[in-house]
Structure formats: structure tokens, C-alpha cells
Motif scaffolding. Structure first.
Motif, PDB file in Angstrom:
ATOM      1  N   PRO A  49       0.821  -1.207   0.000  1.00 51.85           N
ATOM      2  CA  PRO A  49       0.000   0.000   0.000  1.00 51.85           C
ATOM      3  C   PRO A  49       0.853   1.254   0.000  1.00 51.85           C
ATOM      4  O   PRO A  49       1.902   1.305   0.628  1.00 51.85           O
ATOM      5  N   GLY A  50       0.410   2.250  -0.743  1.00 52.32           N
ATOM      6  CA  GLY A  50       1.086   3.541  -0.741  1.00 52.32           C
ATOM      7  C   GLY A  50       0.154   4.572  -0.144  1.00 52.32           C
ATOM      8  O   GLY A  50      -1.008   4.634  -0.501  1.00 52.32           O
ATOM      9  N   PHE A  51       0.637   5.339   0.788  1.00 51.26           N
ATOM     10  CA  PHE A  51      -0.175   6.378   1.384  1.00 51.26           C
ATOM     11  C   PHE A  51       0.194   7.675   0.688  1.00 51.26           C
ATOM     12  O   PHE A  51       1.222   8.269   0.969  1.00 51.26           O
ATOM     13  N   ASP A  52      -0.642   8.066  -0.248  1.00 57.22           N
ATOM     14  CA  ASP A  52      -0.251   9.172  -1.094  1.00 57.22           C
ATOM     15  C   ASP A  52      -1.326  10.232  -1.263  1.00 57.22           C
ATOM     16  O   ASP A  52      -1.307  10.996  -2.197  1.00 57.22           O
ATOM     17  N   LEU A  53      -2.268  10.294  -0.339  1.00 62.38           N
ATOM     18  CA  LEU A  53      -3.342  11.257  -0.450  1.00 62.38           C
ATOM     19  C   LEU A  53      -3.600  11.871   0.914  1.00 62.38           C
ATOM     20  O   LEU A  53      -3.751  11.147   1.902  1.00 62.38           O
ATOM     21  N   LEU A  54      -3.602  13.178   0.988  1.00 64.98           N
ATOM     22  CA  LEU A  54      -3.914  13.885   2.224  1.00 64.98           C
ATOM     23  C   LEU A  54      -5.321  14.437   2.085  1.00 64.98           C
ATOM     24  O   LEU A  54      -5.594  15.211   1.165  1.00 64.98           O
ATOM     25  N   GLN A  55      -6.207  14.001   2.961  1.00 61.55           N
ATOM     26  CA  GLN A  55      -7.568  14.512   2.969  1.00 61.55           C
ATOM     27  C   GLN A  55      -7.670  15.554   4.069  1.00 61.55           C
ATOM     28  O   GLN A  55      -7.295  15.288   5.214  1.00 61.55           O
ATOM     29  N   LEU A  56      -8.188  16.719   3.711  1.00 53.60           N
ATOM     30  CA  LEU A  56      -8.353  17.793   4.676  1.00 53.60           C
ATOM     31  C   LEU A  56      -9.816  18.190   4.762  1.00 53.60           C
ATOM     32  O   LEU A  56     -10.476  18.357   3.737  1.00 53.60           O
ATOM     33  N   ALA A  57     -10.293  18.340   5.961  1.00 56.54           N
ATOM     34  CA  ALA A  57     -11.601  18.929   6.212  1.00 56.54           C
ATOM     35  C   ALA A  57     -11.318  20.283   6.830  1.00 56.54           C
ATOM     36  O   ALA A  57     -10.671  20.380   7.874  1.00 56.54           O
ATOM     37  N   VAL A  58     -11.769  21.321   6.172  1.00 60.89           N
ATOM     38  CA  VAL A  58     -11.456  22.686   6.581  1.00 60.89           C
ATOM     39  C   VAL A  58     -12.745  23.395   6.955  1.00 60.89           C
ATOM     40  O   VAL A  58     -13.732  23.339   6.216  1.00 60.89           O
ATOM     41  N   ALA A  59     -12.743  24.059   8.112  1.00 60.53           N
ATOM     42  CA  ALA A  59     -13.912  24.808   8.556  1.00 60.53           C
ATOM     43  C   ALA A  59     -14.274  25.863   7.519  1.00 60.53           C
ATOM     44  O   ALA A  59     -13.395  26.446   6.875  1.00 60.53           O
ATOM     45  N   SER A  60     -15.552  26.094   7.356  1.00 62.67           N
ATOM     46  CA  SER A  60     -16.008  27.029   6.329  1.00 62.67           C
ATOM     47  C   SER A  60     -15.530  28.456   6.576  1.00 62.67           C
ATOM     48  O   SER A  60     -15.473  29.255   5.658  1.00 62.67           O
ATOM     49  N   GLY A  61     -15.161  28.782   7.807  1.00 61.45           N
ATOM     50  CA  GLY A  61     -14.669  30.122   8.107  1.00 61.45           C
ATOM     51  C   GLY A  61     -13.254  30.376   7.628  1.00 61.45           C
ATOM     52  O   GLY A  61     -12.814  31.516   7.567  1.00 61.45           O
ATOM     53  N   LEU A  62     -12.526  29.324   7.270  1.00 58.97           N
ATOM     54  CA  LEU A  62     -11.142  29.472   6.809  1.00 58.97           C
ATOM     55  C   LEU A  62     -11.155  29.649   5.296  1.00 58.97           C
ATOM     56  O   LEU A  62     -11.797  28.897   4.574  1.00 58.97           O
ATOM     57  N   SER A  63     -10.431  30.627   4.834  1.00 55.94           N
ATOM     58  CA  SER A  63     -10.423  30.883   3.399  1.00 55.94           C
ATOM     59  C   SER A  63      -9.542  29.875   2.668  1.00 55.94           C
ATOM     60  O   SER A  63      -8.539  29.388   3.200  1.00 55.94           O
ATOM     61  N   THR A  64      -9.923  29.590   1.446  1.00 51.69           N
ATOM     62  CA  THR A  64      -9.120  28.735   0.579  1.00 51.69           C
ATOM     63  C   THR A  64      -7.760  29.381   0.359  1.00 51.69           C
ATOM     64  O   THR A  64      -6.744  28.696   0.286  1.00 51.69           O
ATOM     65  N   GLY A  65      -7.739  30.697   0.290  1.00 53.04           N
ATOM     66  CA  GLY A  65      -6.485  31.417   0.106  1.00 53.04           C
ATOM     67  C   GLY A  65      -5.482  31.119   1.210  1.00 53.04           C
ATOM     68  O   GLY A  65      -4.299  30.939   0.951  1.00 53.04           O
ATOM     69  N   SER A  66      -5.953  31.054   2.467  1.00 52.39           N
ATOM     70  CA  SER A  66      -5.053  30.744   3.582  1.00 52.39           C
ATOM     71  C   SER A  66      -4.452  29.359   3.430  1.00 52.39           C
ATOM     72  O   SER A  66      -3.268  29.158   3.691  1.00 52.39           O
ATOM     73  N   LEU A  67      -5.268  28.394   3.006  1.00 54.46           N
ATOM     74  CA  LEU A  67      -4.772  27.036   2.800  1.00 54.46           C
ATOM     75  C   LEU A  67      -3.741  27.006   1.677  1.00 54.46           C
ATOM     76  O   LEU A  67      -2.663  26.433   1.831  1.00 54.46           O
ATOM     77  N   GLU A  83       3.835  29.333  -8.224  1.00 57.33           N
ATOM     78  CA  GLU A  83       2.643  30.169  -8.205  1.00 57.33           C
ATOM     79  C   GLU A  83       2.719  31.273  -7.155  1.00 57.33           C
ATOM     80  O   GLU A  83       2.037  32.291  -7.263  1.00 57.33           O
ATOM     81  N   ALA A  84       3.547  31.085  -6.138  1.00 57.05           N
ATOM     82  CA  ALA A  84       3.649  32.059  -5.050  1.00 57.05           C
ATOM     83  C   ALA A  84       4.148  33.412  -5.539  1.00 57.05           C
ATOM     84  O   ALA A  84       3.896  34.430  -4.898  1.00 57.05           O
ATOM     85  N   ASP A  85       4.839  33.443  -6.673  1.00 55.16           N
ATOM     86  CA  ASP A  85       5.412  34.688  -7.184  1.00 55.16           C
ATOM     87  C   ASP A  85       4.458  35.487  -8.062  1.00 55.16           C
ATOM     88  O   ASP A  85       4.794  36.591  -8.474  1.00 55.16           O
ATOM     89  N   ASP A  86       3.272  34.957  -8.347  1.00 52.86           N
ATOM     90  CA  ASP A  86       2.362  35.626  -9.267  1.00 52.86           C
ATOM     91  C   ASP A  86       0.985  35.812  -8.630  1.00 52.86           C
ATOM     92  O   ASP A  86       0.204  34.865  -8.549  1.00 52.86           O
ATOM     93  N   PRO A  87       0.677  37.027  -8.187  1.00 53.29           N
ATOM     94  CA  PRO A  87      -0.614  37.265  -7.523  1.00 53.29           C
ATOM     95  C   PRO A  87      -1.826  36.908  -8.384  1.00 53.29           C
ATOM     96  O   PRO A  87      -2.832  36.415  -7.878  1.00 53.29           O
ATOM     97  N   GLU A  88      -1.753  37.129  -9.694  1.00 52.32           N
ATOM     98  CA  GLU A  88      -2.889  36.813 -10.562  1.00 52.32           C
ATOM     99  C   GLU A  88      -3.109  35.294 -10.634  1.00 52.32           C
ATOM    100  O   GLU A  88      -4.243  34.820 -10.605  1.00 52.32           O
ATOM    101  N   THR A  89      -2.033  34.527 -10.711  1.00 52.95           N
ATOM    102  CA  THR A  89      -2.163  33.068 -10.717  1.00 52.95           C
ATOM    103  C   THR A  89      -2.740  32.589  -9.394  1.00 52.95           C
ATOM    104  O   THR A  89      -3.620  31.723  -9.375  1.00 52.95           O
ATOM    105  N   LEU A  90      -2.284  33.153  -8.293  1.00 51.10           N
ATOM    106  CA  LEU A  90      -2.838  32.799  -6.979  1.00 51.10           C
ATOM    107  C   LEU A  90      -4.333  33.090  -6.924  1.00 51.10           C
ATOM    108  O   LEU A  90      -5.114  32.282  -6.426  1.00 51.10           O
TER     109      LEU A  90
END
Length: 138
Positions: free
Chosen positions: A59-77, A109-116
Motif C-alpha cells: 500500500p502507498g499512502f499518497d493522499l492527504l484529505q483535509l476537512a477545513v472549517a467554512s470560516g477558513l479561506s481557501t487562500g489561507s490554505l 505560483e507564489a510569485d504571481d498574484p494573478e495566478t494565486l
């Protein structure tokens, strides 16, 4: 709650998908903006074909599942993931999925605000355009 899946490209150089995802999970757990808002676990996705020298059925463990509270922005993640990538000697590419939408983060992507902005728009509502008519890829 919002659900995200993060997957490391197993064919790129690095420590291996499981090690990279464990490192990312620790990083997210130490990020003060995410600590109380995100829960994650690493699991095996559909098993890829066994690589030469790897026992069949290993078995390979290759997927991280995250449950994120709705109050947290996708941008922060996304920013936290990009910061993690920047801290790595060999940053692995990560595919981030939310529902039917996915983007691949390479760290550049961190260097380009439009891509972010487009990445966050795709993951939040499936739109990379301000008008909402993007096809779901960033």
C-alpha cells in the motif's frame, strides 16, 4: 466544512509521497491560521501499478484529505501549502482537489498574484474568472 484532497506526484524526485504528505500535515498543524480550522489524514488512494522492485500489493499512502472549517479561506490554505513547498529543498508538485476541480501547485505560483487569485477562485467556486465562466483548471 470544505473537503480538499492533496496528492503528491509520485514520479517526481523527493522523499516519497507518504513522507512528503506527513511533512505537509505537520506543517499545516503548526500553522496558527490553520491549526484549529483544518483536520487532515493521510490515506492510500487507488493503488498505482507496482514499481519495479516494489512488492505487489504494497500500500502507498499518497493522499492527504483535509476537512477545513467554512470560516477558513481557501487562500489561507493555498498560501500555507505554497510556504511549505518553498521550505523544501526539492518541493514536490501537489495536486489539490475540491469536488470536481483540481489545480497543481509547483511552488512557482507564489510569485504571481494573478495566478494565486485564479487558483483560489477555481478551488472556491470552480471559476478562475471574475465572471465565473472559467473551465475549472488553473
Amino acid at each position: 466544512m470544505r473537503d480538499y484532497e492533496l496528492q503528491v506526484d509520485p514520479y517526481r524526485p523527493g522523499l516519497g509521497a507518504e513522507s512528503e504528505l506527513r511533512s505537509l500535515l505537520l506543517w499545516l498543524g503548526e500553522d496558527e491560521t490553520l491549526r484549529r480550522e483544518a483536520r487532515g489524514r493521510i490515506r492510500s488512494s487507488a493503488a498505482p501499478p507496482a514499481a519495479e522492485g516494489t512488492p505487489m500489493g504494497s500500500p502507498g499512502f499518497d493522499l492527504l484529505q483535509l476537512a477545513v472549517a467554512s470560516g477558513l479561506s481557501t487562500g489561507s490554505l493555498v498560501v500555507s501549502v505554497l510556504q511549505w513547498q518553498a521550505s523544501r529543498r526539492r518541493a514536490p508538485a501537489l495536486t489539490v482537489r475540491r469536488g470536481p476541480y483540481e489545480v497543481t501547485l509547483t511552488g512557482e505560483e507564489a510569485d504571481d498574484p494573478e495566478t494565486l487569485r485564479r487558483i483560489v477562485a477555481v478551488l472556491e467556486n470552480g471559476s478562475g474568472d471574475a465572471d465565473g465562466d472559467h473551465d475549472g483548471t488553473a
